[in-house]
Motif scaffolding. Structure first.
Motif, mmCIF file in Angstrom:
data_model
loop_
_atom_site.group_PDB
_atom_site.id
_atom_site.type_symbol
_atom_site.label_atom_id
_atom_site.label_comp_id
_atom_site.label_asym_id
_atom_site.label_seq_id
_atom_site.Cartn_x
_atom_site.Cartn_y
_atom_site.Cartn_z
ATOM 1 N N LYS A 1 -8.614 7.124 60.388
ATOM 2 C CA LYS A 1 -7.840 8.025 59.533
ATOM 3 C C LYS A 1 -7.035 8.957 60.433
ATOM 4 N N MET A 2 -5.931 9.460 59.909
ATOM 5 C CA MET A 2 -4.993 10.223 60.749
ATOM 6 C C MET A 2 -4.557 11.483 60.013
ATOM 7 N N TRP A 3 -4.313 12.547 60.746
ATOM 8 C CA TRP A 3 -3.794 13.789 60.170
ATOM 9 C C TRP A 3 -4.782 14.424 59.191
ATOM 10 N N ILE A 4 -6.050 14.463 59.566
ATOM 11 C CA ILE A 4 -7.057 14.942 58.627
ATOM 12 C C ILE A 4 -7.406 16.407 58.924
ATOM 13 N N THR B 1 9.561 13.355 43.877
ATOM 14 C CA THR B 1 10.827 13.068 43.199
ATOM 15 C C THR B 1 10.711 11.752 42.436
ATOM 16 N N LEU B 2 10.066 10.751 43.075
ATOM 17 C CA LEU B 2 9.931 9.447 42.423
ATOM 18 C C LEU B 2 8.956 9.507 41.246
ATOM 19 N N VAL B 3 7.915 10.327 41.366
ATOM 20 C CA VAL B 3 6.982 10.509 40.238
ATOM 21 C C VAL B 3 7.743 11.073 39.043
HETATM 22 P P1 FAD Z 1 5.344 8.148 55.479
HETATM 23 O O1 FAD Z 1 4.605 7.740 54.268
HETATM 24 O O2 FAD Z 1 5.474 7.163 56.587
HETATM 25 O O3 FAD Z 1 6.790 8.630 55.027
HETATM 26 C C1 FAD Z 1 7.858 8.871 55.946
HETATM 27 C C2 FAD Z 1 9.088 9.222 55.132
HETATM 28 O O4 FAD Z 1 9.452 8.101 54.299
HETATM 29 C C3 FAD Z 1 8.857 10.399 54.172
HETATM 30 O O5 FAD Z 1 10.023 11.161 54.057
HETATM 31 C C4 FAD Z 1 8.575 9.705 52.848
HETATM 32 O O6 FAD Z 1 8.824 10.521 51.723
HETATM 33 C C5 FAD Z 1 9.526 8.539 52.945
HETATM 34 N N1 FAD Z 1 9.146 7.449 52.051
HETATM 35 C C6 FAD Z 1 8.022 6.695 52.087
HETATM 36 N N2 FAD Z 1 8.013 5.814 51.076
HETATM 37 C C7 FAD Z 1 9.164 6.018 50.372
HETATM 38 C C8 FAD Z 1 9.736 5.449 49.194
HETATM 39 N N3 FAD Z 1 9.115 4.470 48.496
HETATM 40 N N4 FAD Z 1 10.924 5.918 48.769
HETATM 41 C C9 FAD Z 1 11.550 6.921 49.435
HETATM 42 N N5 FAD Z 1 11.063 7.509 50.530
HETATM 43 C C10 FAD Z 1 9.878 7.069 50.996
HETATM 44 N N6 FAD Z 1 -3.927 13.366 54.903
HETATM 45 C C11 FAD Z 1 -5.224 13.265 54.473
HETATM 46 O O7 FAD Z 1 -5.647 12.209 53.991
HETATM 47 N N7 FAD Z 1 -6.073 14.327 54.579
HETATM 48 C C12 FAD Z 1 -5.688 15.520 55.118
HETATM 49 O O8 FAD Z 1 -6.488 16.461 55.188
HETATM 50 C C13 FAD Z 1 -4.339 15.656 55.606
HETATM 51 N N8 FAD Z 1 -3.932 16.810 56.223
HETATM 52 C C14 FAD Z 1 -2.673 16.853 56.798
HETATM 53 C C15 FAD Z 1 -2.303 17.971 57.557
HETATM 54 C C16 FAD Z 1 -1.060 18.027 58.172
HETATM 55 C C17 FAD Z 1 -0.688 19.194 59.035
HETATM 56 C C18 FAD Z 1 -0.129 16.967 57.964
HETATM 57 C C19 FAD Z 1 1.235 17.037 58.600
HETATM 58 C C20 FAD Z 1 -0.491 15.868 57.221
HETATM 59 C C21 FAD Z 1 -1.760 15.781 56.640
HETATM 60 N N9 FAD Z 1 -2.175 14.651 55.930
HETATM 61 C C22 FAD Z 1 -3.471 14.528 55.468
HETATM 62 C C23 FAD Z 1 -1.308 13.472 55.870
HETATM 63 C C24 FAD Z 1 -0.227 13.558 54.803
HETATM 64 O O9 FAD Z 1 -0.785 13.486 53.532
HETATM 65 C C25 FAD Z 1 0.800 12.437 55.084
HETATM 66 O O10 FAD Z 1 1.503 12.827 56.238
HETATM 67 C C26 FAD Z 1 1.739 12.190 53.931
HETATM 68 O O11 FAD Z 1 1.082 11.555 52.880
HETATM 69 C C27 FAD Z 1 2.950 11.348 54.335
HETATM 70 O O12 FAD Z 1 2.550 10.218 55.011
HETATM 71 P P2 FAD Z 1 3.243 9.832 56.412
HETATM 72 O O13 FAD Z 1 3.246 11.035 57.283
HETATM 73 O O14 FAD Z 1 2.565 8.607 56.908
HETATM 74 O O15 FAD Z 1 4.738 9.529 56.066
#
Ligand code: FAD
Length: 394
Positions: free
Chosen positions: A167-170, A380-382
Motif C-alpha cells: 500500500k502507498m501514501w498511507i 467531478t465525474l461522480v
Molecule cells: P491517480 O489515480 O494516478 O490519478 C492521477 C491523475 O489522473 C489525477 O488528477 C486523477 O484525477 C486523474 N485521473 C485518474 N483517473 C481519471 C479518469 N477516469 N478521468 C479523469 N481523470 C482521471 N490513501 C489511502 O488509502 N490511505 C491514506 O491514508 C492516504 N493518505 C494520503 C495522504 C497523502 C498526503 C496523499 C498525498 C495521499 C494519500 N492517500 C491515501 C492516497 C490518495 O487517496 C491517492 O493519492 C488518490 O486516491 C489519487 O490516487 P493517485 O495519487 O494514484 O493518482
C-alpha cells in the motif's frame, strides 16, 4: 443590529446551537494551546514530535471517532464533528488528517463493518488515543481506481489468512498500532475484503515516505505486507467489495468539506490582518481597491463554503446526505479554499511564501487535500454521472 464580524460576515454562527459552539470552542482551545504555536516548526521539520501524546490529548477531548456511538466514542452529531474538523484544519491539515484517518477511516471501518470482538478490542483504545489507526487502500499502481488492487489475501489449509502486497501514501502508517487493510481474496474484483491488522504482526512493515512538500506535519508511509499471517477472524465480517472502503471514504470526505474551510479561514484572517498593517505608497494596502476585491471575494467564498458544509452536516444528521452531495461539497470547498489561500498569498507579498505566516503552509497542504479522498477529477465525474446518468470514468 449585531456588529459585523469579519470572520463570520454573514452571521452563520447564529445557526449553531450552544452545544455546537461549545464543541467548537473546546477544539479551538486545544489547538491554540497545544499545536498552533509549534505547527510551523513541525511542518518545517516534517514531523509531529510526541504524536502519541498529542493523540491522547485529542482522545481525552473526545474528537477521535467523535460521531460514532458506543465503545468509548463521544456519540456527537455530524455537525459537531464537522465543526471540530474546521478548527483542526484551521491549525493544520495534517492535524485534521490525523483525526480523520483515526475516526472516519480506521475506526469507522471497524465500527460499521467489524465483529463485536474487533469493536471491543480496538474502538475504546482508539477513541482514547491509546492506539493509532491507519487505513490502507491506495497502492503504488492503483489510486483513483482501487478496484484493480494487487494486494492479495488467501486462506491457508488451517483457515488463517495470509496477506501479500503493498500500500502507498498511507497516513499514520509508520506510527500506527492497527491498520485496516483492503485486499482482494480472489481474482474476481468484487472479492475485496477488509482486514484488521495489528502492525506488530510479523511480515508487516511501514516505511515512512519522505520528501513531501505538502502535509509535512503528518506522518505518511507505505505498507509492505510480506506473508502477513492473520487468524480467520481478522477479516471484517460484514462487507465485501468496494462498498466497504468507499463507505469509509465518504465519512472522511464529509469532514474535509468542513476542514478545507478551516484552512481558508486561517489564510483569510492572516491576509486581512496583514493588509491592515502593511503600508505601501503611504497607506495600508487594505485601502487599495484591488486588495479589497481580493478580501471581499475571499469572504464571499469562505461564507458560501461554510454554509454548504453546515447544510450538508444538517442533512447528515437527518440521515439524508447522499454520497454525490459529499462529492459536491468536497469539490467546491477544497477548490475554493485553495483559491483563498493563493489569493491570501499574493496579499502577503514576499511574506506570503514564508512559514512565519500560515498561508503557504495551508496552501501546500491543500494540494494533498485536493488529491486524497478522491481527486477533484473523480468528484467531478461522480457529480457528472449524477447529473447526466452517464458514467464517464472509463
Ligand atoms: P491517480 O489515480 O494516478 O490519478 C492521477 C491523475 O489522473 C489525477 O488528477 C486523477 O484525477 C486523474 N485521473 C485518474 N483517473 C481519471 C479518469 N477516469 N478521468 C479523469 N481523470 C482521471 N490513501 C489511502 O488509502 N490511505 C491514506 O491514508 C492516504 N493518505 C494520503 C495522504 C497523502 C498526503 C496523499 C498525498 C495521499 C494519500 N492517500 C491515501 C492516497 C490518495 O487517496 C491517492 O493519492 C488518490 O486516491 C489519487 O490516487 P493517485 O495519487 O494514484 O493518482
Amino acid at each position: 443590529l449585531p456588529a459585523f464580524d469579519p470572520m463570520d460576515p454573514a452571521g452563520i454562527d447564529d445557526l449553531l446551537s450552544a452545544d455546537e459552539l461549545a464543541v467548537r470552542d473546546s477544539v479551538r482551545h486545544l489547538c491554540a494551546e497545544r499545536v498552533d504555536p509549534y505547527v510551523a516548526d513541525w511542518f518545517e521539520r516534517g514531523e509531529i514530535p510526541d504524536i502519541r501524546g498529542l493523540t491522547k490529548e485529542l482522545g481525552a477531548l473526545g474528537v477521535l471517532g467523535m460521531h460514532l456511538e458506543g465503545y468509548g466514542c463521544a456519540g456527537m452529531s455530524a455537525t459537531e464533528y464537522g465543526l471540530a474538523c474546521l478548527e483542526l484544519e484551521a491549525t493544520d491539515s495534517g492535524l485534521r488528517s490525523l483525526v480523520s484517518v483515526q475516526g472516519s477511516l480506521a475506526m469507522y471501518a471497524i465500527w460499521r463493518w467489524g465483529s463485536e470482538d474487533q469493536k471491543e478490542t480496538w474502538l475504546p483504545r482508539m477513541a482514547a488515543g491509546d492506539a493509532i489507526g491507519c487505513f490502507g487502500l491506495t497502492e503504488p499502481d492503483q489510486g483513483s481506481d482501487p478496484g484493480g488492487m494487487r494486494t492479495r489475501a488467501r486462506r491457508d489449509a488451517g483457515g488463517d489468512w495470509v496477506l501479500d502486497g503493498r500500500k502507498m501514501w498511507i497516513t499514520n502508517a509508520p506510527v500506527a498500532d492497527v491498520a485496516v487493510v483492503w485486499a482482494q481474496t480472489s481474482d474476481d474484483p468484487a472479492d475485496i475484503r477488509g482486514f484488521v491488522v495489528p502492525t506488530s504482526t510479523s511480515g508487516f512493515s511501514a516505511p515512512e515516505i519522505k520528501h513531501k512538500m505538502s502535509l509535512r506535519a503528518s506522518v505518511t508511509g507505505e505498507i509492505v505486507l510480506d506473508g502477513v499471517r492473520l487468524p480467520a477472524d481478522a477479516v471484517l465480517p460484514d462487507v465485501t467489495g468496494l462498498r466497504g472502503p468507499l463507505s469509509c471514504l465518504n465519512e472522511a470526505r464529509y469532514g474535509i468539506v468542513w476542514g478545507a474551510m478551516g484552512a481558508a479561514r486561517s489564510a483569510f484572517a492572516s491576509a486581512l490582518s496583514y493588509a491592515g498593517e502593511r503600508e505601501q505608497f503611504g497607506r495600508p494596502i487594505s485601502g487599495f481597491q484591488l486588495t479589497q476585491e481580493k478580501l471581499a471575494n475571499m469572504a464571499v467564498e469562505y461564507t458560501k463554503g461554510v454554509m454548504l458544509a453546515l447544510h450538508l452536516g444538517r442533512r447528515k444528521d437527518a440521515g439524508r446526505l447522499r454520497p454525490e452531495q459529499v462529492s459536491l461539497g468536497k469539490l467546491n470547498n477544497v477548490r475554493e479554499a485553495l483559491e483563498i489561500c493563493r489569493t491570501a498569498r499574493t496579499i502577503l507579498g514576499a511574506n506570503g511564501i514564508s512559514l512565519e505566516y500560515p498561508v503557504i503552509r495551508h496552501m501546500n497542504n491543500l494540494e494533498s487535500v485536493l488529491t486524497y479522498e478522491g481527486t477533484t477529477e473523480m468528484h467531478t465525474l461522480v457529480l457528472g454521472q449524477a447529473l447526466t446518468g452517464q458514467p464517464a470514468f472509463r
